[in-house]
Design an enzyme around this catalytic site. Structure first.
Site, PDB file in Angstrom:
ATOM      1  N   SER A 168      -5.062 -17.707 -11.932  1.00  0.00           N
ATOM      2  CA  SER A 168      -4.676 -18.472 -13.120  1.00  0.00           C
ATOM      3  C   SER A 168      -5.915 -18.844 -13.917  1.00  0.00           C
ATOM      4  O   SER A 168      -7.036 -18.577 -13.502  1.00  0.00           O
ATOM      5  CB  SER A 168      -3.920 -19.728 -12.710  1.00  0.00           C
ATOM      6  OG  SER A 168      -4.805 -20.625 -12.071  1.00  0.00           O
ATOM      7  N   LYS A 169      -5.687 -19.470 -15.050  1.00  0.00           N
ATOM      8  CA  LYS A 169      -6.795 -19.770 -15.967  1.00  0.00           C
ATOM      9  C   LYS A 169      -7.946 -20.498 -15.317  1.00  0.00           C
ATOM     10  O   LYS A 169      -9.108 -20.298 -15.682  1.00  0.00           O
ATOM     11  CB  LYS A 169      -6.332 -20.633 -17.159  1.00  0.00           C
ATOM     12  CG  LYS A 169      -5.165 -20.095 -17.900  1.00  0.00           C
ATOM     13  CD  LYS A 169      -3.916 -20.946 -17.641  1.00  0.00           C
ATOM     14  CE  LYS A 169      -2.834 -20.104 -17.056  1.00  0.00           C
ATOM     15  NZ  LYS A 169      -1.967 -20.516 -16.075  1.00  0.00           N
TER      16      LYS A 169
END
Length: 495
Positions: free
Chosen positions: A254-255
């Site tokens: 994820s980010k």
RNA sequence: GGCCCCAUCGUCUAGCCUGGUCCAGGACACCAGAUUUUCAAUCUGGCGACACGGGUUCAAAUCCCGUUGGGGCUACCA
């Protein structure tokens, strides 16, 4: 007789197109191409609030950039469209009302807020947080009373009470779930849009999808979907759940692990071939002892086999991507590299919008010098700035090292004289001049080379000095040597 | 918590189905050497793993069970 092979990529346009989605798309694409089947793109835009046009665009851009062309889908049409779920609402309603009349589904008048409160209570009591079935058996009068109040309703699927649901995953083998774990989930939201599980089932069936290849996070949705297929009498596809892409800490990528948007890699100058090759190797490999890992799209298509996909999650190893990108960059024809690098040079202001032929040749010559050193196209401007700028950015370390010896000024002055006298200013003649001077001075060539590099580039590292000077040109070299002396070597002022 | 999935070098993986040829092979990274004016590239070499415990077997990375660990899911998100 085998059914026609048809797979689909079904992203939701709720954010920038993710590398994980790109890999799922790639595996679907490879599977389709390998089996001469169809690769369908379907957009799952049933979340009214989260779907955005920009996200939709990033899906198209991402797939096109990677060259994962779809055979059917938005912009391409196809027999079984439309391919945007938001345009298929009547179809879902049809299936819903059929389930409703068969009493395989029912209206639920609970609001999200009420549901949330009840779920919390269950959680607090340590119980399973399944839907409590409040609206499961509403009598007609109760129903119309609620309707009268202006209550909106969602439609829930009536889960079969017992038994198990099992399926054979092409990657994992047999997977079994107890139906008792599942609750009466919503299939049609109160805004009239279907939920993911329902829409996906209807569409996969209507689009005659033969194999559903998706991320492992879809595995626990499979039993719900299987039950849905059965209750509607729809043909069931084969399933393959891909291992997830993980971050350094081994949680789902994820980010917070860094860049995850495909477009960021593109913007940084990752080549699509490199990205494709790298992504294909995350969770899959050709089953050979000593296998080449650099594989073209065609080779990937030819070798891909869904059964040899791994079961365990794969960490997204940026360093390997970088290495691979460097490899592809190095094998890019120079002319093409110019095209690829120009946008970066322009963006940094090093090169103007219009480019004369001689200017272009210069860019080409410069790139030839750095080609084997770059890992990202975005590295190009910082690595080549001194070829395009008038004023130099001096690297402190490089300078202080270069001026350490007390006679550096004299050496550079002597070199300048030699360079001025050169008939031709080529890497061969420059090298000759430098080496012979070093010999005459009784010093190693390095003693001359390093200060000169610092003087003409301002840097301590870079391409070979002689070829670099040839590209820079005599005038610039002489000017920069003089500038360097007056700037950093006090003894030069008098001389 | 419940359910599901997974488990070979730091990372990606080969081998596992069809036990012996595996004191486990390759790639990235790392380290060293070669080359060289630096960096990079390249070449050579090195470091480095079968999670643990029980079985089964003459023999287990490979089969079975358990433990541990990790991950995913658990919405009127997809």
């Amino acid at each position: 007789m085998d059914r026609e092979i048809r797979v689909r990529m079904a992203p939701s346009p709720t954010g920038p197109f993710h590398v994980g989605s790109a890999r799922t798309a790639l595996f679907n694409y490879l599977f389709a191409r390998h089996h001469a089947g169809a690769f369908v793109l379907r957009i799952e835009d049933t979340d009214l609030v989260r779907s955005t046009p920009e996200s939709l665009q990033s899906i198209y851009d991402g797939l096109r950039w990677l060259g994962l062309g779809w055979d059917e889908g938005p912009g391409r049409g196809g027999e079984l469209g439309p391919y945007l779920q938001s345009e298929r609402l009547p179809l879902y309603r049809e299936f819903v009302s059929k389930l409703l009349t068969e009493e395989k589904a029912y209206h639920c008048y609970c609001t999200s807020e009420e549901l949330e409160v009840r779920r919390e209570a269950l959680r607090a009591a340590g119980k399973e947080t399944k839907y409590d079935g409040k609206c499961k058996d509403l009598a007609e009068p109760e129903r119309s009373a609620l309707e009268q109040q202006g209550r909106k309703s969602a439609v829930r699927f009536r889960m079969p009470s017992g038994g198990q649901t099992r399926f054979t995953d092409m990657i994992r083998g047999e997977v079994t779930f107890d139906n008792s774990l599942l609750d009466d989930f919503v299939i049609l939201k109160s805004d009239g849009f279907p939920t993911y599980n329902f829409a996906a089932v209807v569409d996969d069936a209507m689009m005659r999808i033969s194999h559903v290849i998706r991320g492992e996070d879809g595995i626990s949705n499979t039993p719900r979907q299987l039950l849905l297929y059965e209750s509607m009498g729809l043909p069931i596809p084969q399933f393959a759940h891909l291992p997830l892409l993980l971050g350094k800490d081994r949680s789902k990528l994820s980010k917070r692990h860094g860049s995850t948007a495909l477009s960021e890699f593109r913007d940084n100058g990752i080549l699509p071939e490199a990205m494709l090759n790298f992504l294909a190797l995350l969770g899959w490999s050709r089953g050979e002892q000593d296998a080449e890992e650099i594989l073209s799209r065609e080779e990937l298509i030819e070798r891909f086999d869904i059964a040899s996909v791994n079961k365990s999650g794969a960490v997204f190893d940026l360093e390997k991507l970088e290495w691979m990108n460097g490899h592809y960059l190095r094998s890019t024809p120079l002319e093409k590299l110019v095209e690829l690098a120009l946008p970066y040079l322009r963006q940094s202001g090093l090169v103007g919008k219009v480019l004369s032929d001689s200017h272009r040749r210069h860019v080409r010559n410069v790139l030839a010098l750095v080609q084997e050193r770059i890992r990202y196209l975005s590295d190009v401007p910082s690595m080549t700035a001194y070829f395009f700028c008038e004023s130099l950015d001096y690297d402190e370390k490089a300078v202080s090292k270069a001026v350490k010896d007390s006679d550096v000024g004299q050496r550079l002055e002597a070199l300048s004289t030699r360079l001025e006298g050169l008939r031709e200013f080529t890497k061969e003649s420059i090298e000759q001049a430098v080496r012979s001077l070093a010999e005459e001075l009784g010093i190693s060539a390095g003693k001359l080379i390093h200060p000169t590099r610092a003087a003409v580039t301002g840097q301590g590292v870079g391409p070979g000095l002689f070829e670099l000077m040839e590209v820079l040109g005599r005038e610039k070299c002489l000017y920069r040597i003089a500038a360097f002396r007056s700037k950093f070597l006090s003894d030069a002022v008098s001389g």
